[in-house]
Design a protein around this motif. Structure first.
Motif, PDB file in Angstrom:
ATOM      1  N   TRP A  58      -1.371  20.208   0.113  1.00 54.59           N
ATOM      2  CA  TRP A  58      -0.466  20.067  -1.037  1.00 54.59           C
ATOM      3  C   TRP A  58      -0.609  18.699  -1.710  1.00 54.59           C
ATOM      4  O   TRP A  58      -0.546  18.595  -2.926  1.00 54.59           O
ATOM      5  CB  TRP A  58       1.011  20.268  -0.651  1.00 54.59           C
ATOM      6  CG  TRP A  58       1.338  21.607  -0.029  1.00 54.59           C
ATOM      7  CD1 TRP A  58       2.192  21.817   1.000  1.00 54.59           C
ATOM      8  CD2 TRP A  58       0.828  22.899  -0.391  1.00 54.59           C
ATOM      9  NE1 TRP A  58       2.235  23.153   1.308  1.00 54.59           N
ATOM     10  CE2 TRP A  58       1.409  23.836   0.471  1.00 54.59           C
ATOM     11  CE3 TRP A  58      -0.096  23.345  -1.351  1.00 54.59           C
ATOM     12  CZ2 TRP A  58       1.128  25.200   0.402  1.00 54.59           C
ATOM     13  CZ3 TRP A  58      -0.385  24.705  -1.420  1.00 54.59           C
ATOM     14  CH2 TRP A  58       0.221  25.602  -0.562  1.00 54.59           C
ATOM     15  N   ARG A  59      -0.849  17.655  -0.896  1.00 51.59           N
ATOM     16  CA  ARG A  59      -1.065  16.323  -1.485  1.00 51.59           C
ATOM     17  C   ARG A  59      -2.305  16.334  -2.369  1.00 51.59           C
ATOM     18  O   ARG A  59      -2.290  15.820  -3.486  1.00 51.59           O
ATOM     19  CB  ARG A  59      -1.211  15.259  -0.379  1.00 51.59           C
ATOM     20  CG  ARG A  59       0.110  14.719   0.160  1.00 51.59           C
ATOM     21  CD  ARG A  59      -0.097  13.403   0.898  1.00 51.59           C
ATOM     22  NE  ARG A  59      -1.061  13.495   1.983  1.00 51.59           N
ATOM     23  CZ  ARG A  59      -0.761  13.917   3.229  1.00 51.59           C
ATOM     24  NH1 ARG A  59       0.487  14.266   3.530  1.00 51.59           N
ATOM     25  NH2 ARG A  59      -1.688  13.992   4.161  1.00 51.59           N
ATOM     26  N   ASP A  99      -1.584  18.243  -5.592  1.00 56.94           N
ATOM     27  CA  ASP A  99      -0.786  17.459  -6.536  1.00 56.94           C
ATOM     28  C   ASP A  99      -1.657  16.463  -7.293  1.00 56.94           C
ATOM     29  O   ASP A  99      -1.517  16.295  -8.505  1.00 56.94           O
ATOM     30  CB  ASP A  99       0.340  16.712  -5.793  1.00 56.94           C
ATOM     31  CG  ASP A  99       1.498  17.644  -5.449  1.00 56.94           C
ATOM     32  OD1 ASP A  99       1.615  18.714  -6.100  1.00 56.94           O
ATOM     33  OD2 ASP A  99       2.274  17.320  -4.530  1.00 56.94           O
ATOM     34  N   ASP A 148       0.352  20.012   4.563  1.00 56.58           N
ATOM     35  CA  ASP A 148       0.801  18.802   3.865  1.00 56.58           C
ATOM     36  C   ASP A 148      -0.375  18.124   3.164  1.00 56.58           C
ATOM     37  O   ASP A 148      -0.261  17.707   2.007  1.00 56.58           O
ATOM     38  CB  ASP A 148       1.456  17.824   4.862  1.00 56.58           C
ATOM     39  CG  ASP A 148       2.821  18.322   5.326  1.00 56.58           C
ATOM     40  OD1 ASP A 148       3.347  19.257   4.678  1.00 56.58           O
ATOM     41  OD2 ASP A 148       3.349  17.794   6.322  1.00 56.58           O
ATOM     42  N   ALA A 149      -1.504  18.029   3.885  1.00 56.56           N
ATOM     43  CA  ALA A 149      -2.688  17.388   3.291  1.00 56.56           C
ATOM     44  C   ALA A 149      -3.187  18.186   2.088  1.00 56.56           C
ATOM     45  O   ALA A 149      -3.576  17.612   1.063  1.00 56.56           O
ATOM     46  CB  ALA A 149      -3.787  17.254   4.343  1.00 56.56           C
TER      47      ALA A 149
END
Ligand code: CO
Length: 449
Positions: free
Chosen positions: A328-329, A332, A325-326
């Motif tokens: 992909w953030r 982005d 998650d970190a």
């Protein structure tokens, strides 16, 4: 000898427990010398002209089995090759036909391998069974003992990995028979060449009632034990792993393009790879970007498209998912700032395998008694046979220090003294499992008594 000296150094016989237990048992020191020699002997069986490569269902594997089967028989075991091409040795417990405690590892290797990855676990397990038989202990155990030498863990011949252990755990897939090796030989043909029936591989599967658990001794393949100056540890879990292919779409343009007009897929990738590194470091996980390609690939052309691999491993599924998650953030944010599009595709995922608490406690009891020091657990970032076996049975692992954390290399090395601690601890772990099972068994009181 050192033990006597350390006792004597106190003069008054007040040597501490840890000092007295610092040396492995004498039998284990003798066994370690034999184990080291046997690892050298097995290293001679190679499918490569120089260096070590032993492949699933190969003629060299067959020769390695013959030698290992001889050692198993000498230790008191009955030996057979199972329908999946794993070598199995068995000695009965206090009555015939009891479910088995399985001690296992693999005899196959990667190309240009070392001589201990997998092999050390098989050869040490034979030594432990031999010792239990000689002591008259095996016939008093509440389980049979089986040593399983898996024929494929690395997947070096057919690409698919953990074939031997998946077959044992009931996870065999017949579609694997159509896979081909580099020479074009199908796995189906390889089974025939090895003298096995490809249509019966599934019969290697154990029933859950046939085994009580699985223990594996393996070299660490990492540097932590060396850093902590320790010979042994348990394994807390085998890491969760996920692999992705990440694609960045930008715009191919001439090098003359001013920076504020560029949509450079390769500089975006560079920044993303840095982010993977720092996020994973921070989280205490392991990540790697090992493959990258850029298009169109001109020296004076800004890359319009980049594809790279991403492999992340963590001790638990949730740690792995949080790290992703970190990542992909961060991706982005970078993509937005650099005006490119980023997407990803999952290509492989395996959940973490947490070692069984009871069996792990048995391993740790063995470590504490053998080394005379507190035991601790390490996350295993490499995969192991236990991952497949865990689909059927509770598992635990014992790690033995290797030099420099080097593995999958001819430079793989272990110290004979560490092997002695390892085999001592593994032997104690088996007895510890027996003790716990005996305590845990409800006393059956017959009404006719
Ligand atoms: Co291995």
């Amino acid at each position: 000898m050192e033990e006597t000296m350390s006792m004597r150094s106190h003069g008054d016989g007040t040597a501490t427990l840890s000092e007295r237990e610092r040396r492995p048992a004498a039998w284990a020191q003798d066994a370690a010398a034999v184990i080291m020699r046997r690892c050298d002997e097995l290293a001679a069986f190679s499918d490569m002209p120089s260096g070590i490569e032993r492949l699933y269902l190969s003629p060299e594997m067959s020769r390695a089995y013959e030698l290992t089967a001889g050692w198993m028989r000498e230790a008191g075991m009955d030996v057979h090759v199972d329908p999946a091409g794993n070598l199995v040795g068995r000695v009965e417990g206090r009555e015939p036909g009891l479910p088995a405690l399985i001690l296992g590892s693999h005899l196959d290797s990667v190309p240009d391998a070392g001589r201990y990855d997998g092999i050390l676990g098989v050869v040490s397990s034979v030594a432990v069974v031999r010792s239990l038989v000689r002591e008259g202990m095996s016939g008093r155990l509440p389980f049979a003992l089986e040593v399983v030498a898996f024929g494929d863990e690395e997947g070096a011949r057919f690409g698919a990995t953990l074939l031997g252990s998946y077959a044992l755990a009931g996870g065999w897939k017949d579609e694997w028979l159509d896979l081909r090796d580099a020479a074009g030989t199908s796995m189906r043909q390889a089974f025939l060449d090895f003298g096995l029936d490809p249509d019966r591989v599934g019969e290697a599967a154990l029933d859950r009632s046939q085994a009580v658990g699985y223990l594996e001794l393996h070299i660490e393949q990492g540097p932590i034990l060396e850093q902590r100056d320790r010979a042994l540890s348990s394994v807390s879990s085998i890491a969760a792993a996920s692999r992705y292919m990440v694609t960045i779409e930008g715009e191919s343009r001439h090098i003359a393009t001013p920076y504020d007009l560029r949509r450079d897929a390769l500089t975006a990738a560079a920044e993303m790879i840095q982010a993977v590194d720092s996020i994973s470091r921070e989280a205490g996980t392991r990540a790697n970007v090992g493959e990258i390609s850029a298009e169109p690939g001109g020296v004076n052309v800004i890359a319009g498209r980049t594809v790279f691999s991403l492999d992340v491993r963590a001790g638990t599924d949730s740690d792995r998912d949080e790290v992703f998650d970190a990542i992909w953030r961060a991706f982005d944010g970078i993509a937005e700032r650099r005006r490119v599009m980023v997407s990803h595709r999952l290509i492989h995922t395996a959940d973490a395998v947490v070692c069984d608490a009871d069996l792990r406690a048995c391993i740790e009891e063995g470590v504490e008694q053998a080394e005379g020091k507190p035991a601790f657990g390490l996350v295993s970032f490499p995969g192991h046979d236990g991952m497949a076996v865990a689909e059927l049975l509770p598992i635990a692992m014992l790690y033995v220090r290797c030099r420099g954390g080097i593995s999958h290399s001819p430079d793989e090395a272990v110290r004979e003294a560490d092997v002695a601690y390892g085999v001592d601890a593994f032997h104690r772990a088996v007895l510890s499992v027996a003790k716990r099972m005996t305590v845990a068994e409800p006393r059956v009181v017959s009404s006719t008594e």
